[in-house]
Each structure stands twice: as C-alpha cells, then as structure tokens.
Scaffold this active site. Sequence first.
Site, short mmCIF file in Angstrom:
data_model
loop_
_atom_site.label_atom_id
_atom_site.label_comp_id
_atom_site.label_asym_id
_atom_site.label_seq_id
_atom_site.Cartn_x
_atom_site.Cartn_y
_atom_site.Cartn_z
N LYS A 67 7.81 -16.02 2.29
CA LYS A 67 8.41 -16.03 3.55
C LYS A 67 9.77 -15.97 3.16
O LYS A 67 10.71 -15.37 3.83
CB LYS A 67 8.00 -17.02 4.67
CG LYS A 67 6.40 -16.86 5.14
CD LYS A 67 5.97 -18.10 6.17
CE LYS A 67 4.77 -17.80 6.24
NZ LYS A 67 4.07 -19.09 7.24
N GLN A 124 4.81 -25.06 8.86
CA GLN A 124 3.67 -24.41 8.03
C GLN A 124 2.37 -25.26 8.21
O GLN A 124 2.38 -26.45 8.17
CB GLN A 124 4.05 -24.55 6.58
CG GLN A 124 3.06 -23.78 5.74
CD GLN A 124 2.83 -22.31 5.95
OE1 GLN A 124 3.91 -21.56 6.27
NE2 GLN A 124 1.73 -22.11 5.86
N ASP A 153 5.89 -17.72 15.25
CA ASP A 153 4.66 -17.64 15.08
C ASP A 153 4.03 -17.37 16.55
O ASP A 153 2.60 -17.04 16.05
CB ASP A 153 4.19 -19.19 14.38
CG ASP A 153 4.46 -19.29 13.06
OD1 ASP A 153 4.46 -18.15 12.40
OD2 ASP A 153 4.48 -20.25 12.49
#
Length: 354
Positions: free
Chosen positions: A114, A158, A181
């Site tokens: 990422k 994460q 997200d």
Amino acid sequence: MVGFWHRLGTKGKALYSATLSPPFSSPLNLPHIWVPTQTPHRPLSSGFHPVKTGATGQTQSAAEIMSGKPIAKDIKLRVAAEISRMKAAIGRLPGLAMVLVGYREDSHAYVHIKLKACNEVGIETSIVQLPQDCTQDRLIDVVSSFNSNPSVHGIIVQLPLPQHLDEETIINFVSPEKDVDGFHPLNMGNLALRGREPLFIPCAPKACIELLLRYRVEIIGKNAVVIGRSKIAGLSTSLLLQRHHATVSTLHSFTNNPEQIIRRADIVVSDVGIPNIVRCDWLMPGAVVVDMGTNSVKDPNSPRGFRTTGDVCYEEAIKVVSAITPVPGGVGPVVISMLLSNTLDSAKRAYGFT
C-alpha cells in the site's frame, strides 16, 4: 471459515485433505447500477462454448482470464493525474495514515504494498507501528490523532489485530469521513440500505464489481453466490451485487449443501481462505468466477518454499468456466487501486475540489 466445510460430509472433507483478498470516477452518490471507468476489455461470450483440442477430440473451454493488472494500472494512472491536477490547482495532496499493530509477516507485506502504491501516485503517507502488546487505549489515541489531523484524508488500521484488541471498537472509532476501507458501521449500513449512499465502498467488493463490468459480465438478473461473509469482502460484495440486481446467495458456516447452491450460480465469488476448496464439479459450465482467496501453499519447487493460490482450484475451473480471475494477479491489484481512489475521493471532498 473452516467450520463452513465440516458440514460437507465425507466428500467435502476428502477434497479439503487432498489440497492441504465503485469505479475510480464514480460520484459520491452510488448508483444502483454503474458503468465501468473506461471502455471494457474484450467482451465475454454470452454462453459456454467449448473448443475442441487435440487428436482425441477432448473439449476445453475458451475461458477468459480476467487479469486485474491492466485495470489497476489504468485506475492508478487516472488517480495520479487527478492528484497532479489537485496539487497544481490548490497546492494540496491526499494523505493516507496507516496503523500497524504487531509483527504478522503478511500484515507488514500488505502495508508495504500500500505504501509503494501511494508513493507511485503521489499520496502522502504516515505510518505508526505499535508493539504486539499495545493497549487498546494506546491504539485509540493513535486513531484519534489521525481523525483530528486535517492533512489525513484516509485511515487504515491493518487487520487482523492481536486477539486482546477489540476490532469492532477500533473500526467504529475511525471517522466515517476518513474510513477509506469502508468498514465503519455508517458506511456498511448505508451500503445495505436502498436509497442510502455510503461515503466509501470497501475496496475488495469495489474491485470485484469493477472487474465484472470491465469484462462485460452481465450481472442483472443473474444468480450469484458469494462464499464467505467477512466484512472485508464477502458481506459487502453480496450487498454490492444486489445493487446491480443480481439474485444473491451468501454461503457461510451454517449453510447446508453449499456445493449444490454453487452449481446453480452464474457468478461465483469466493472469500473463504481455504486453498483449492472449490472444485470444478461445484461449478456450472460457463459460470464466471471471481476468486478473492489469497492462500500460501507449501511448494518445494518454489524459490520461496511456497506459492500463492486462491480458494478455487484454478487448473480444474479453467476447463469449465467462461471466465475466471487468476491468483495472484486478479482481484488483488484492483483492490489496491481502489484504496488509492477512495483516498483521493476523500481528499477532494475535504477540500471541496472537483
């Protein structure tokens, strides 16, 4: 999801023992049907048309390999161009903050991917790495600091987190306006309700639909099966397919006879995390398969000692289906590009930039 398969009986257990993850230019209002972000790739055939190969006359399908790499490249180029335009017009750049807890090798690898993608398109990044035994209060403090930072437009915690931390509490604490997200209950709830619009669509389902649209897979009125109901992929993919008027079945750990349901599906999306669990005799001839599984399988012939495979037995499925995503190289690259797209959209909204 291992419990999902204990109900398959002897056949399912034998299979498992043998084999021992909206388009870039879409507006904030999520349409009930959207179109792909550019001219679609080569169209799929409308049905199952096997071609004869070899002297024996054996048949094998001319399956379309739905690679995500060219789609991801196109979206990244578009995101980079928009970021350059934003910088030239208002002198600002999108900012993405990532929080990494613990020492999981796969989590570190995902964060590295990422960070690299953000660097390629011009998104500024911040990362906070916390020890495995960090407290929930400490993690909330870090997320809170990013919530209040106007130069941060997207926040990623994460997953998975260490077991002593409450994932739902942490996800709920991320500002919905920075939830790139798409996991916050406000965004997930609005995705589920007809007439409501989420600020962000989760990246994996967004990538799945983009792949289907780019390859001209018909969704309206089709029977779709989503195997798995995780918030990262399965659940929201089911919701998004319904937005496109598919008839959707979601299979989970209490589903009886899942292979019979899968055999009736025009579109199969798998998010289970068990390598090669979906075999060719589970698939209807001519079905379209989107494999979101990313599994490491021991392979002594590989320099790394393992290889990456999906949930679907690719070598078998390709002989039956009309189209399938490879693993790796299918959904994964598009997921990353959708994260970049969501972060850009958040920055444009924050700055009122159009």
